[in-house]
Design an enzyme around this catalytic site. Structure first.
Site, short mmCIF file in Angstrom:
data_model
loop_
_atom_site.label_atom_id
_atom_site.label_comp_id
_atom_site.label_asym_id
_atom_site.label_seq_id
_atom_site.Cartn_x
_atom_site.Cartn_y
_atom_site.Cartn_z
N ASP A 1 75.64 1.67 34.20
CA ASP A 1 75.21 1.62 32.74
C ASP A 1 75.20 3.02 32.24
O ASP A 1 75.06 3.97 32.66
CB ASP A 1 73.52 1.38 32.71
CG ASP A 1 73.05 1.00 31.47
OD1 ASP A 1 73.23 2.04 30.40
OD2 ASP A 1 72.65 0.01 31.05
N SER B 1 75.77 -0.04 26.91
CA SER B 1 74.85 -1.20 27.41
C SER B 1 74.87 -2.62 26.67
O SER B 1 75.97 -2.91 26.31
CB SER B 1 73.55 -0.61 27.83
OG SER B 1 72.83 -1.59 28.64
#
Length: 753
Positions: free
Chosen positions: A232, A86
Site C-alpha cells: 500500500d 490505495s
C-alpha cells in the site's frame, strides 16, 4: 537636376501598406480559426489550466472519490490527469480507463464485498478434496512447512477474488500498457516492501497496478511487479499531490479521506497503539502534501464520521458523503467548468465501454512456483475453449475453479486483444508457503450437567508428492477421541478423475451406556487397521469409493459394569461409499445440498469375527428466503441380517441429534433422524457472523429384537440456539428439550449439520 516629388512616393507607399495589412489580417484570422478547429477536434483546451485529480487512500472511505467525480461531471469540469493511492488508485484507474462516475458507482454498489474479501471462490466450485476438509474440526489458518520451518501466508486476507474483480472490471484496457495512453493519463502510488521507497506505477497491467497500491500491510499480501514486492502506497504518499504536478497539472483537486488521530483515551490496546503509529506516518506525509496546495487548488475532505476503512458494505453512504463534500466546494470548482461544447469533446475523448464478454481466440496456461505443477493439470480444469464467447462471470468462475484446488496463491486472467478475439493467459502462482501444510482445530462440547468432551486435531498434508498430484495426509487426534490416521491419495490421471487411496488408522473412543438420562457405565473401544480404496472424483462435485478395510477392536470397561458379548474382534469388510456436496457453507448453509451413503459388508471370508451388513445414508438441503434460512435433513441407517457388533452401533443424542438428550444417549441396531432447522443472521462482530435459530427433531434408535423402524416409536425434540460462525468453526449456546422431560444446555464448538 531632377526634382524630388514627395507626393508620388507617398501614394505608392500607402497602397503597399494597405495590401500588407490586409494580408496580415487574413493570415492571422485563418491561423486562429484553424487552431480553434484543431483544438476542438482533439479535445485540446490550451486556453484553460490543466486539472489534476488526486484521490487519497483510506480503504472503503476511498469510495468518497466517486461522489466527487459525480459533482465534477455535473459542473462540467474536465480532468486531465489522475493520481491515486490505495482505494483512490482503484477509483482513479476506473475513471482514467474511460468509465463514468455513474458506471463506477453502479459497479461498486453491486459488489458483494463480503464474498470478495473472503478470498475463496464459491464453495460449490472448490475441489472436493479441499471441500471434504470442511467437515473436520480444522480452522481456516493454514501454515506452510518448508525446510523444517513454519512459514505463514504473507497476508491475513486472501486476495484472489479482489484480483479477479479488478481484472474483469478493467478488461476494456487490454492492450494498453502505457498509462499515458489511457483516456486520462494515470499514476498509481505504491511502496517497495523491501526498501520502503515510493514507487510510481505508470505502465504495465492497469488492474495489477491499482491492486498493488492497495496492498495493506499485514492484511493483503504484497504484489510482485518487475522484481519488486509492492504494498500500500499510503505509508509513503497517501495524498500524492506532487505526482500530479509532475505530470503537468496546473490546478489540483484533491480528495483526502484520512481520519483524525486517536485521542489518549482511545489508545486502550496494543492493536490501537500499533494502528496509531501507522496513522501518524500517513498523516505526516499527507500534511506535507497539503502544505503545497495553492489558493487556486481545491482541497476536499469529506466528513466520514465513524465510518471505517473496512465499511465496504456502506459504499453507497460513503459516495453520498463524498458528493456532499464536493458540493460544499461548488464555488471553487465552478471556476474550472468549461462550455457545453468543450465538455462534450472531453466526454467523447474520455468515454469507453466496459467489456462484459469476450471471444476467446486462444488459451494459454502458465504456472509459476517451485513445485512445478504441470500446466496440463490447470488446463484440465478449464472449460473455456478457443472460439467460444464468455462473459466476465464465467471468467471469474473459471479462475475460481483453478484456485479452488488449494494449490495456488493467486490465479490471474490476463487478456490481450487480437483481430480474431482475445488471447487468454491463465497465470497460476503456487503458494509460496506450500506445498506442505499444517492445520489445527479444536472441538468443545458441554451439556452443563457434568458431561463434556474435547478434541484437538492436527493435520499435516504433503501435496504434489509426484507429478500427478499425489497427497499424503496425516491427522493426529488428542482428547475424548484419541488416534492417528494416515492416507495416501494417488491420482491415476492428470484430470484426477480416478484414484487409489491406501490408509491406516489407530483410534480410542469412549461409549456411554444410559438408563434414561442417567449414565450407568462407559466403555472404550481401541481399534487399529487399514484399507485401500479405488475411487472416482468428478472434481468439485463429490466422490465415490469402493474398497477393503481391515481392523482389530478391543473393548475395555471404564466405569460401571458393562456386559459385552466379546471384548475383542477382528474385521475384514468391503466398503462402498459416496458423497455429493454442493452446499455453499458447511457451518451455516444458505443454499445447496449434500447427500451421502455408506454400505459396509463385514465378511468372515475376509477374516471377520462378525459377519454383518450395515447401510446408512443422509441428505440435507438448505434454502434462504429473504434473511431466513431453512434446512431440512433426513438420515437413517440399519443393519441388514446379523446384528451390529459392539464397536459399530448407531447412536443418537446431543445437540441437533435429538436435542435434550445426552450425547450418544441412544445406541441401537437401526436409526432414523429427521430435522427441520431454521436460523436468521442477526449481525456481525469481530468474532464472526451472529445467528439466532431453532430446530424440530424427530427420530430414534432401535435395539435388536424390535422392529428396525418403528415409526410409531419416534422421539420428538427441539432446540433454541445462538450461534457464531468463527474462524475456529461454528460456536453455539443452546437449550434442548426432548419428550419425556429431558432437558439439556449446550456449549458447543464444532460441526453439527
Amino acid at each position: 537636376m531632377t526634382a524630388f516629388d514627395p507626393g508620388g512616393v507617398c501614394k505608392g507607399t500607402r497602397k503597399s501598406r494597405y495590401i500588407f495589412l490586409a494580408t496580415l489580417i487574413f493570415v492571422v484570422f485563418y491561423s486562429v480559426n484553424a487552431s480553434f478547429a484543431a483544438c476542438a477536434s482533439k479535445a485540446c483546451y490550451r486556453h484553460r489550466p490543466k486539472i489534476g485529480l488526486v484521490l487519497g487512500g483510506g480503504g472503503a472511505k476511498g469510495a468518497a472519490g466517486i461522489g466527487v467525480l459525480k459533482v465534477l461531471e455535473k459542473l462540467k469540469v474536465p480532468v486531465d490527469y489522475i493520481v491515486g493511492t490505495s482505494m483512490g488508485a482503484i477509483v482513479g484507474a476506473l475513471y482514467a480507463s474511460g468509465l463514468s462516475a455513474e458506471e463506477i458507482e453502479k459497479e461498486v454498489k453491486s459488489i458483494n464485498w463480503k464474498d470478495v474479501f473472503s478470498g475463496e471462490p464459491k464453495r460449490e466450485d472448490i475441489d472436493y478434496r479441499r471441500k471434504r476438509e470442511d467437515y473436520e474440526i480444522l480452522s481456516g489458518l493454514q501454515l506452510g512447512i518448508k525446510n523444517g520451518k513454519i512459514v505463514m501466508p504473507k497476508g491475513l486476507i486472501k486476495d484472489q477474488n479482489v484480483n479477479v474483480l479488478f481484472e474483469t472490471l478493467m478488461l476494456h484496457t487490454a492492450g494498453i500498457s502505457d498509462f499515458d495512453k489511457l483516456p486520462i493519463p494515470f499514476r498509481a502510488v505504491a511502496a517497495d516492501a523491501v526498501t520502503g521507497k515510493m514507487i510510481v506505477l505508470r505502465s504495465g497491467n492497469l488492474a495489477e497496478a491499482a491492486r498493488a497500491s492497495m496492498s495493506v500491510p499485514g492484511a493483503f499480501p504484497p504484489v510482485e511487479l518487475n522484481g519488486r514486492l509492492l504494498m500500500d502506497g499510503g505509508i509513503v504518499r497517501n495524498l500524492p499531490v506532487d505526482i500530479a504536478r509532475k505530470m503537468g497539472a496546473d490546478i489540483i483537486i484533491c480528495v483526502d479521506v484520512g481520519k483524525p488521530l486517536k485521542t489518549g483515551k482511545e489508545l486502550i490496546s496494543p492493536i490501537s497503539v500499533m494502528s496509531q503509529m501507522i496513522d501518524i506516518m500517513i498523516k505526516k506525509n499527507v500534511d506535507a502534501q497539503i502544505k503545497t496546495l495553492g489558493p487556486n487548488d481545491v482541497y476536499i475532505h469529506p466528513d466520514l464520521g465513524q465510518l471505517d476503512s473496512t465499511d465496504f458494505d456502506k459504499s453507497a453512504e460513503i459516495i453520498r458523503i463524498g458528493e456532499k463534500a464536493a458540493m460544499e466546494k461548488i464555488a471553487e470548482l465552478k471556476r474550472y467548468s468549461v462550455s457545453d461544447a468543450e465538455y462534450a469533446a472531453f466526454v467523447a475523448h474520455h468515454q469507453r465501454s466496459m467489456v462484459k464478454e469476450v471471444k476467446i481466440a486462444s488459451v494459454k496456461v502458465e504456472v509459476v512456483g517451485e513445485t512445478k505443477i504441470p500446466p496440463e493439470v490447470v488446463a484440465s480444469r478449464l472449460s473455456i475453449k478457443p472460439g467460444g464467447i464468455v462473459d466476465t462471470e464465467k471468467l471469474k468462475k473459471e479462475a475460481g475453479i483453478v484456485y479452488g484446488t488449494g494449490d495456488f496463491e493467486r490465479v490471474d486472467l490476463n487478456v490481450k486483444k487480437r483481430e480474431d478475439g482475445y488471447e487468454l493467459l491463465v497465470r497460476a502462482k503456487e503458494k509460496s508457503w506450500g506445498p506442505n501444510y499444517l492445520r489445527f482445530g479444536v472441538a468443545l462440547e458441554s451439556d452443563f450437567e457434568g458431561g463434556s468432551k474435547y478434541n484437538i486435531l492436527l493435520d499435516y498434508t504433503r501435496r504434489w508428492v509426484d507429478s500427478l498430484g499425489a497427497e499424503w495426509k496425516t491427522q493426529l487426534n488428542l482428547g475424548s477421541v484419541t488416534g492417528i490416521y494416515s492416507e495416501f491419495y494417488q491420482p491415476l490421471t492428470i484430470s484426477h478423475l480416478f484414484f487409489i487411496s491406501p490408509s491406516a488408522l489407530w483410534k480410542r473412543e469412549l461409549y456411554d451406556v444410559y438408563a434414561g438420562s442417567h449414565r450407568e457405565a462407559s466403555y472404550s473401544v481401541a481399534s487399529y487397521g487399514g484399507g485401500i480404496d479405488f475411487g472416482y472424483q468428478p472434481w468439485m462435485y463429490g466422490e465415490a469409493r469402493l474398497g477393503l478395510v481391515f481392523g482389530h477392536f478391543r473393548a475395555k470397561a471404564q466405569t460401571g459394569s458393562v456386559v459385552l458379548p466379546e471384548d475383542h474382534a477382528t474385521r475384514g469388510a468391503i466398503v462402498a461409499r459416496g458423497r455429493l456436496d454442493q452446499l455453499d457453507n458447511v457451518n451455516f448453509p444458505n443454499k445447496g445440498y449434500v447427500a451421502e451413503f455408506k454400505f459396509l459388508s463385514s465378511l468372515r471370508a475376509l477374516g471377520s469375527d462378525y459377519a454383518y451388513n450395515k447401510l446408512e445414508g443422509a441428505v440435507l438441503g438448505a434454502e434462504t428466503f429473504g434473511k431466513q434460512t431453512v434446512l431440512v435433513s433426513l438420515s437413517a441407517g440399519s443393519r441388514i441380517g446379523n446384528p451390529l457388533p459392539f464397536y459399530d452401533p448407531f447412536t443418537l443424542g446431543g445437540f441437533l441429534k435429538l436435542s435434550g438428550l445426552r450425547t450418544n444417549q441412544l445406541l441401537g441396531q437401526s436409526m432414523m433422524l429427521w430435522r427441520l432447522i431454521t436460523y436468521r443472521k442477526m449481525g456481525h462482530s469481530f468474532i464472526g457472523d451472529f445467528y439466532l435459530g431453532g430446530s424440530l427433531e424427530s427420530g430414534n434408535t432401535w435395539e435388536e429384537g424390535r422392529k428396525q423402524f418403528d415409526l410409531g416409536n419416534l422421539r420428538l425434540a427441539g432446540s433454541l440456539f445462538a450461534g457464531y460462525d468463527t474462524v475456529l468453526g461454528p460456536f453455539y449456546l443452546a437449550f434442548g428439550h426432548a419428550d419425556g422431560g429431558f432437558n439439556a444446555g449446550y456449549f458447543y464448538l464444532g460441526r453439527t449439520f
